[in-house]
Scaffold this motif. Structure first.
Motif, PDB file in Angstrom:
ATOM      1  N   ARG A 294      59.648  71.607  77.453  1.00 12.07           N
ATOM      2  CA  ARG A 294      60.552  71.042  78.464  1.00 12.07           C
ATOM      3  C   ARG A 294      60.377  69.536  78.631  1.00 12.07           C
ATOM      4  N   TYR A 295      59.434  68.924  77.905  1.00  9.97           N
ATOM      5  CA  TYR A 295      59.085  67.542  78.211  1.00  9.97           C
ATOM      6  C   TYR A 295      60.229  66.554  78.013  1.00  9.97           C
ATOM      7  N   VAL A 296      60.901  66.590  76.877  1.00 12.34           N
ATOM      8  CA  VAL A 296      61.924  65.582  76.596  1.00 12.34           C
ATOM      9  C   VAL A 296      63.026  65.634  77.653  1.00 12.34           C
ATOM     10  N   ALA A 297      63.474  66.823  77.984  1.00 11.18           N
ATOM     11  CA  ALA A 297      64.500  66.960  79.023  1.00 11.18           C
ATOM     12  C   ALA A 297      63.979  66.457  80.365  1.00 11.18           C
ATOM     13  N   ASP A 298      62.725  66.783  80.676  1.00  9.46           N
ATOM     14  CA  ASP A 298      62.155  66.356  81.944  1.00  9.46           C
ATOM     15  C   ASP A 298      62.083  64.837  82.028  1.00  9.46           C
ATOM     16  N   GLY A 471      52.378  79.871  89.285  1.00 12.68           N
ATOM     17  CA  GLY A 471      53.085  80.957  88.609  1.00 12.68           C
ATOM     18  C   GLY A 471      54.569  80.738  88.443  1.00 12.68           C
ATOM     19  N   TYR A 472      55.102  79.611  88.894  1.00 10.87           N
ATOM     20  CA  TYR A 472      56.521  79.293  88.684  1.00 10.87           C
ATOM     21  C   TYR A 472      56.661  78.442  87.418  1.00 10.87           C
ATOM     22  N   VAL A 473      57.890  78.090  87.071  1.00 17.34           N
ATOM     23  CA  VAL A 473      58.102  77.295  85.860  1.00 17.34           C
ATOM     24  C   VAL A 473      58.223  75.818  86.218  1.00 17.34           C
ATOM     25  N   TRP A 474      57.944  74.982  85.226  1.00 18.29           N
ATOM     26  CA  TRP A 474      58.181  73.533  85.363  1.00 18.29           C
ATOM     27  C   TRP A 474      59.674  73.340  85.592  1.00 18.29           C
ATOM     28  N   THR A 475      60.036  72.716  86.696  1.00 20.15           N
ATOM     29  CA  THR A 475      61.435  72.636  87.118  1.00 20.15           C
ATOM     30  C   THR A 475      61.930  71.202  87.052  1.00 20.15           C
ATOM     31  N   ILE A 476      63.046  71.020  86.362  1.00 19.10           N
ATOM     32  CA  ILE A 476      63.624  69.689  86.147  1.00 19.10           C
ATOM     33  C   ILE A 476      64.829  69.507  87.066  1.00 19.10           C
ATOM     34  N   ILE A 477      64.888  68.355  87.723  1.00 18.10           N
ATOM     35  CA  ILE A 477      66.051  68.023  88.548  1.00 18.10           C
ATOM     36  C   ILE A 477      67.023  67.245  87.678  1.00 18.10           C
ATOM     37  N   LEU A 514      64.995  81.329  83.632  1.00 18.38           N
ATOM     38  CA  LEU A 514      65.765  82.125  82.673  1.00 18.38           C
ATOM     39  C   LEU A 514      66.246  81.283  81.498  1.00 18.38           C
ATOM     40  N   THR A 515      66.742  80.059  81.816  1.00 12.56           N
ATOM     41  CA  THR A 515      67.307  79.198  80.778  1.00 12.56           C
ATOM     42  C   THR A 515      66.846  77.768  80.997  1.00 12.56           C
ATOM     43  N   PRO A 516      65.882  77.277  80.231  1.00 16.00           N
ATOM     44  CA  PRO A 516      65.439  75.884  80.386  1.00 16.00           C
ATOM     45  C   PRO A 516      66.580  74.911  80.101  1.00 16.00           C
TER      46      PRO A 516
END
Length: 521
Positions: A294-298, A471-477, A514-516
């Motif tokens: 998820r790094y590049v998108a983040d 326990g949650y996912v890395w979340t991108i705004i 569900l969908t990064p």
């Protein structure tokens, strides 16, 4: 013939002389028309009402409506204090309700301010962006003093304001009322005003208020003294619902008290909005692999939210070591920001890894204070090394007032930052629910705004460190939702409404589990 820059410099010298004389607002008669027009065009002077100007910052006032709004709310306190000083000298103050609200650490000014003065004429003065002053002709003034945190706006003294406010204040502003009651360290000033004014009803109300927040000793002192002086006192709580007791029995900074009470009041809304957290993730390698994916998108979205122009190629170039800090990339502000973001990301990932290895969130949280300081240094070290920032910019908490573009909320003064940040870490460390740590950690971090720059990026790193270890996912705004993101933060900061921000992040967390978000084009 003087150049345009020399002419502007001469006008700035005139403005500086006025400010050096102690004037914070400029009447039209104080400057020639030529100087006024030149300074206004350059963004150094903003006309507030006809004939009255406010010195401004071109970096805030130039360009957009958002910039104009930021310039006004950055200078609104200065204008109110300067305008009222010019008209009434020291014979004025804000109303007792607003005085008590601001003394309780509230950093958002209402759009209408009531100013008391015996020389007023019950006049409404319209100000920019829907704000106004109502100049109330008071029969007499209450003891008041300039309040440094509000740029010298004159506020009624604490004891006098508590005696003067109406019962509705405790219903409409229960948080501020609790904080104000917690600031009282001695009942003597209150009793002096209650006895001198024969205020037996008010004495019963204040005694009931103190008892409601578990300060029974103060309640007993008020009722006992008033009854001993021959007054009949009926103790009645003015709160419409029993308030939680104060979190400490001794007076503390109103900013610290507000921080604790906000956390206490807001945490249930976060727990309700988020899925029930599972156990701490056991497969460290899988968690770190997911963060990597998820790094590049983040990085793209987080840097874009802050106004940096970055591409996925630039982000990849830095991650792969192809970036040339001594060559063509040396003076690229965007590249420096992307480099600092990647260095910080690596430290955040290490923090998550160590926490997962220990299999106890408490152990990781205890290292958060030191970790956050390292994150800040990593975020800006590339810009310092490239000469874009001074080394002193890495010295720690901010030493100046900051303002947020387009926001009513003004972060607390630099002195309050040093009081609040240890309390914020304490609240995060003691919070058992990971979503609360993530959401309120993010919100209160930007509410305090401890650094001159980088607060948004660091708040999002903090949020994700708390989410992932919980326990949650890395979340991108997404940058496409920047406006909603800023608006929900503003609702929380200026109006105490954490629900919109919580729902916004919870929705993103569910969706991205569900969908990064895809890698940006």
């Amino acid at each position: 013939m003087a150049t345009p820059n020399e002419k502007l410099a001469a006008s700035l010298e005139q403005l500086k002389a006025i400010q050096d004389g102690g004037q914070r607002v400029v009447q039209s008669s104080a400057l020639s028309r030529t100087h006024r027009e030149r300074l206004s065009k350059a963004g150094y002077l903003q006309e507030v009402i006809k004939g009255w100007y406010l010195p401004a910052r071109p970096d805030l006032s130039a360009g957009s409506v958002e910039g104009s709004t930021a310039a006004w709310f950055a200078g609104m306190r200065d204008f109110v204090a300067g305008y009222c000083d010019a008209r009434f000298g020291e014979a004025w103050h804000l109303g007792p309700e607003l005085s008590l609200l601001l003394r309780s650490g509230e950093r958002t000014l209402p759009r209408q301010l009531q100013v008391w003065s015996v020389a007023s004429n019950n006049q409404l003065v319209q100000l920019p962006h829907g704000c106004s002053l109502f100049l109330y002709r008071a029969p007499q003034l209450l003891p008041a003093e300039p309040h440094a945190e509000d740029q010298g706006i004159r506020l009624v003294n604490l004891a006098d304001a508590l005696v003067a406010v109406s019962p509705t204040f405790f219903v409409q502003q229960p948080l501020a009322a609790r904080i104000a009651l917690g600031m009282v360290d001695d009942t003597a000033p209150l009793l002096q005003r209650l006895l001198d004014g024969s205020h037996s009803v008010i004495a019963g109300r204040l005694a009931g208020a103190f008892r409601a927040v578990s300060r029974a000793d103060f309640a007993n002192s008020i009722t006992g003294t008033m009854r001993g002086a021959g007054y009949t006192v009926q103790e009645v709580s003015p709160f419409d619902a029993p308030p939680p007791p104060l979190l400490t029995s001794r007076p503390v900074s109103p900013h610290v008290q507000r921080l604790r009470l906000n956390w206490e009041a807001m945490r249930e809304a976060v727990i309700t909005a988020f899925p029930v957290p599972g156990p701490m993730p056991a497969d460290e390698a899988q968690v770190l692999m997911d963060i990597e994916a998820r790094y590049v998108a983040d990085a793209y979205h987080s840097l874009s939210i802050e106004g940096y122009h970055v591409t996925a190629d630039l982000i990849e170039k830095i991650r792969n070591g192809a970036w040339d800090p001594e060559g063509v990339d040396r003076q690229q502000r965007d590249a420096m920001a992307a480099k600092g973001y990647f260095e910080t990301y690596k430290l955040v990932k290490d923090f998550i890894s160590k926490t997962l290895q220990q299999q106890t969130q408490q152990a990781g949280l205890q290292g958060l204070r030191e970790a956050l300081s390292a994150w800040y240094l990593a975020l800006f070290s590339p810009s310092v090394q490239a000469g874009l920032l001074k080394p002193s910019d890495l010295a720690g908490w901010r030493n100046h007032q900051v303002f947020i573009r387009g926001a009513l909320h003004v972060p607390p003064a630099k002195e309050a930052v040093r009081e609040c940040m240890p309390v914020l870490f304490e609240l995060i460390e003691n919070e058992p629910h990971p979503a609360v740590r993530a959401i309120l950690g993010h919100f209160l971090f930007v509410f305090i705004h401890p650094y001159m720059d980088g607060n948004g990026r660091l708040a999002r790193f903090l949020m994700n460190a708390m989410l992932v270890t919980g326990g949650y996912v890395w979340t991108i705004i997404p940058v496409q939702q920047r406006q909603r993101y800023m608006q929900t933060l503003e609702r929380a900061s200026s109006y105490g409404e954490i629900g919109p921000f919580t729902d916004f992040i919870a929705q993103l967390t569910r969706g991205q589990a569900l969908t990064p978000l895809p890698r940006p084009d």
